[in-house]
Design an enzyme around this catalytic site. Structure first.
Site, PDB file in Angstrom:
ATOM      1  N   LYS A 226      31.324   3.343   7.824  1.00 42.06           N
ATOM      2  CA  LYS A 226      30.087   4.038   8.232  1.00 42.06           C
ATOM      3  C   LYS A 226      29.000   3.024   8.625  1.00 42.06           C
ATOM      4  O   LYS A 226      28.179   3.307   9.514  1.00 42.06           O
ATOM      5  CB  LYS A 226      29.581   4.960   7.125  1.00 42.06           C
ATOM      6  CG  LYS A 226      30.457   6.181   6.868  1.00 42.06           C
ATOM      7  CD  LYS A 226      30.592   7.077   8.078  1.00 42.06           C
ATOM      8  CE  LYS A 226      31.223   8.418   7.725  1.00 42.06           C
ATOM      9  NZ  LYS A 226      31.600   9.182   8.925  1.00 42.06           N
TER      10      LYS A 226
ATOM     11  N   TYR B  60      33.349   5.428  -2.638  1.00 36.08           N
ATOM     12  CA  TYR B  60      33.219   5.608  -1.188  1.00 36.08           C
ATOM     13  C   TYR B  60      33.777   4.383  -0.453  1.00 36.08           C
ATOM     14  O   TYR B  60      34.306   4.485   0.653  1.00 36.08           O
ATOM     15  CB  TYR B  60      31.759   5.885  -0.808  1.00 36.08           C
ATOM     16  CG  TYR B  60      31.615   6.587   0.522  1.00 36.08           C
ATOM     17  CD1 TYR B  60      32.049   7.891   0.703  1.00 36.08           C
ATOM     18  CD2 TYR B  60      31.050   5.926   1.611  1.00 36.08           C
ATOM     19  CE1 TYR B  60      31.924   8.522   1.937  1.00 36.08           C
ATOM     20  CE2 TYR B  60      30.916   6.556   2.837  1.00 36.08           C
ATOM     21  CZ  TYR B  60      31.360   7.851   2.996  1.00 36.08           C
ATOM     22  OH  TYR B  60      31.234   8.465   4.213  1.00 36.08           O
TER      23      TYR B  60
ATOM     24  N   ILE C  10      34.200  12.899  12.926  1.00 37.48           N
ATOM     25  CA  ILE C  10      35.564  12.468  12.638  1.00 37.48           C
ATOM     26  C   ILE C  10      35.548  11.245  11.728  1.00 37.48           C
ATOM     27  O   ILE C  10      34.783  10.300  11.964  1.00 37.48           O
ATOM     28  CB  ILE C  10      36.289  12.130  13.969  1.00 37.48           C
ATOM     29  CG1 ILE C  10      36.606  13.418  14.726  1.00 37.48           C
ATOM     30  CG2 ILE C  10      37.544  11.303  13.732  1.00 37.48           C
ATOM     31  CD1 ILE C  10      37.174  13.191  16.097  1.00 37.48           C
TER      32      ILE C  10
HETATM   33  P1  NAP Z   1      36.487  17.567   7.883  1.00 35.71           P
HETATM   34  O1  NAP Z   1      36.257  19.017   8.023  1.00 35.71           O
HETATM   35  O2  NAP Z   1      37.730  17.113   7.172  1.00 35.71           O
HETATM   36  O3  NAP Z   1      36.393  16.892   9.317  1.00 35.71           O
HETATM   37  C1  NAP Z   1      36.925  15.612   9.594  1.00 35.71           C
HETATM   38  C2  NAP Z   1      37.600  15.706  10.924  1.00 35.71           C
HETATM   39  O4  NAP Z   1      38.085  14.415  11.342  1.00 35.71           O
HETATM   40  C3  NAP Z   1      38.805  16.641  10.908  1.00 35.71           C
HETATM   41  O5  NAP Z   1      38.691  17.571  11.954  1.00 35.71           O
HETATM   42  C4  NAP Z   1      39.942  15.668  11.116  1.00 35.71           C
HETATM   43  O6  NAP Z   1      41.088  16.242  11.707  1.00 35.71           O
HETATM   44  C5  NAP Z   1      39.302  14.666  12.025  1.00 35.71           C
HETATM   45  N1  NAP Z   1      40.152  13.491  12.206  1.00 35.71           N
HETATM   46  C6  NAP Z   1      40.631  12.637  11.277  1.00 35.71           C
HETATM   47  N2  NAP Z   1      41.446  11.739  11.846  1.00 35.71           N
HETATM   48  C7  NAP Z   1      41.453  12.007  13.186  1.00 35.71           C
HETATM   49  C8  NAP Z   1      42.094  11.453  14.320  1.00 35.71           C
HETATM   50  N3  NAP Z   1      42.918  10.391  14.227  1.00 35.71           N
HETATM   51  N4  NAP Z   1      41.854  12.001  15.544  1.00 35.71           N
HETATM   52  C9  NAP Z   1      41.065  13.064  15.673  1.00 35.71           C
HETATM   53  N5  NAP Z   1      40.437  13.660  14.636  1.00 35.71           N
HETATM   54  C10 NAP Z   1      40.648  13.149  13.412  1.00 35.71           C
HETATM   55  O7  NAP Z   1      35.297  16.875   7.061  1.00 35.71           O
HETATM   56  P2  NAP Z   1      33.716  16.742   7.313  1.00 35.71           P
HETATM   57  O8  NAP Z   1      33.175  16.412   5.975  1.00 35.71           O
HETATM   58  O9  NAP Z   1      33.224  17.893   8.076  1.00 35.71           O
HETATM   59  O10 NAP Z   1      33.632  15.401   8.183  1.00 35.71           O
HETATM   60  C11 NAP Z   1      32.988  15.341   9.450  1.00 35.71           C
HETATM   61  C12 NAP Z   1      32.160  14.074   9.539  1.00 35.71           C
HETATM   62  O11 NAP Z   1      31.061  14.186   8.644  1.00 35.71           O
HETATM   63  C13 NAP Z   1      32.894  12.793   9.148  1.00 35.71           C
HETATM   64  O12 NAP Z   1      32.469  11.728   9.971  1.00 35.71           O
HETATM   65  C14 NAP Z   1      32.411  12.576   7.725  1.00 35.71           C
HETATM   66  O13 NAP Z   1      32.520  11.242   7.302  1.00 35.71           O
HETATM   67  C15 NAP Z   1      30.977  12.995   7.893  1.00 35.71           C
HETATM   68  N6  NAP Z   1      30.234  13.260   6.657  1.00 35.71           N
HETATM   69  C16 NAP Z   1      30.729  14.125   5.732  1.00 35.71           C
HETATM   70  C17 NAP Z   1      30.008  14.360   4.575  1.00 35.71           C
HETATM   71  C18 NAP Z   1      30.534  15.301   3.512  1.00 35.71           C
HETATM   72  O14 NAP Z   1      30.074  15.241   2.381  1.00 35.71           O
HETATM   73  N7  NAP Z   1      31.460  16.188   3.801  1.00 35.71           N
HETATM   74  C19 NAP Z   1      28.782  13.720   4.361  1.00 35.71           C
HETATM   75  C20 NAP Z   1      28.291  12.847   5.340  1.00 35.71           C
HETATM   76  C21 NAP Z   1      29.030  12.628   6.488  1.00 35.71           C
HETATM   77  P3  NAP Z   1      42.409  16.402  10.758  1.00 35.71           P
HETATM   78  O15 NAP Z   1      42.051  17.449   9.752  1.00 35.71           O
HETATM   79  O16 NAP Z   1      43.469  16.743  11.705  1.00 35.71           O
HETATM   80  O17 NAP Z   1      42.645  15.067  10.111  1.00 35.71           O
END
Ligand code: NAP
Length: 274
Positions: free
Chosen positions: A173, A166, A102
């Site tokens: 992070k 970022y 999240i």
């Molecule tokens: P994602 O599919 O958009 O997932 C992010 C999630 O966070 C969504 O389910 C979102 O729900 C949830 N969220 C946001 N605000 C929230 C709240 N107040 N309460 C509960 N849930 C909430 O994107 P993702 O890339 O898979 O991200 C997952 C994790 O991986 C994050 O920590 C991200 O920083 C990390 N990450 C991503 C990448 C990348 O390149 N994609 C790389 C490294 C790390 P809603 O849709 O309802 O907002």
């Protein structure tokens, strides 16, 4: 397996284990790839989601891998989190793992100049959702977690190095990774491990919010030692290692799963154009 699912390696590494996966928004979500891997290894899971619209999107995914328990959880609300974890306890009693995937920052906080664009409200919101929430859910999970349990979060290299745009998310992070170490120290005596997976960029809803996110992916492909995108299989495999007994001696770590991008200092050869 639904068309949206990943065909992950099957086995019984998670057989008899119950846990919570937070952050499945759609089939591109990192949490979804991890959940597919955990299901393929026999885990029983609850998904949390935010809001009714998301429930409609997440339910078919969940059902396709046998996940029956969907729980609403907005991590910014203490009453909502009280209710969510009461539901987890009612569904499972004790749990063995938790995945926190999240993050959120206002768009204005993840583009251009960090020093000019970062606001008090933007700073607090990103820290609240992306870092504090991990402390909160770890505390709640630990209260109902069996010995030998494991908790992970997802992070990104922008915590350690400056990455264009970022910005505020990098600061959040960094707090998330430091929190991982402190939580690991506190929960270690209870035989609960806590780690962070630092994933390379992937096309998800979260990445779409970051200015030039797609270019981050392209640079990763051309500059990483493996010269390829970070795979969902690689991220999910690391998560499985950390969440299963395979990772039993590892806690407080930040593990990079990014095709080796984080080890590169000078990304191009000295004779090449940058
Ligand atoms: P994602 O599919 O958009 O997932 C992010 C999630 O966070 C969504 O389910 C979102 O729900 C949830 N969220 C946001 N605000 C929230 C709240 N107040 N309460 C509960 N849930 C909430 O994107 P993702 O890339 O898979 O991200 C997952 C994790 O991986 C994050 O920590 C991200 O920083 C990390 N990450 C991503 C990448 C990348 O390149 N994609 C790389 C490294 C790390 P809603 O849709 O309802 O907002």
């Amino acid at each position: 397996m639904a068309d949206e699912g990943y065909d992950m390696p099957k086995g019984d590494l998670m057989a008899g284990r119950k846990g919570v996966v937070m952050g499945v928004a759609n089939k591109d979500s990192i949490a979804w790839g991890i959940a597919c891997q955990l299901a393929a290894q026999g885990a029983e899971m609850a998904f949390t989601y935010q809001g009714e619209a998301l429930e409609r999107r997440v339910r078919p995914l969940a059902e396709s891998i046998g996940v029956k328990t969907l729980i609403e959880a907005d991590v910014t609300s203490d009453p909502a989190m009280d209710k969510a974890f009461a539901e987890v306890e009612a569904a499972f009693g004790k749990i063995d793992f938790l995945v926190h995937a999240i993050a959120y920052a206002d768009k204005s906080q993840i583009s251009g100049s960090f020093v000019e664009n970062t606001t008090r409200e933007g700073f607090m919101l990103a820290m609240n959702i992306s870092a504090y929430s991990f402390v909160d859910v770890s505390r709640r999970a630990a209260r109902i977690m069996n010995e030998g349990g494991s908790i992970i979060c997802l992070t990104y290299l922008g915590s350690e190095r400056t990455i264009p745009n970022y910005n505020m998310m990098g600061v959040a992070k960094a707090a998330l990774e430091a929190s991982t170490r402190y939580i690991a120290r506190d929960l270690g005596p209870h035989k609960i491990r806590v780690n962070a997976v630092s994933a390379g960029p992937r096309r998800t809803l979260s990445l779409a919010g970051i200015q030039d996110g797609r270019k981050m992916i392209a640079r990763g492909r051309s500059w990483s030692p493996l010269r390829e995108d970070t795979s969902m299989e690689g991220i999910a495999g690391c998560a499985l290692w950390l969440l299963s007994d395979l990772g039993r001696s590892t806690t407080g770590e930040v593990i990079h799963v990014d095709a080796g991008f984080h080890i590169v200092g000078l990304p191009v050869g000295l004779d090449e154009e940058g």
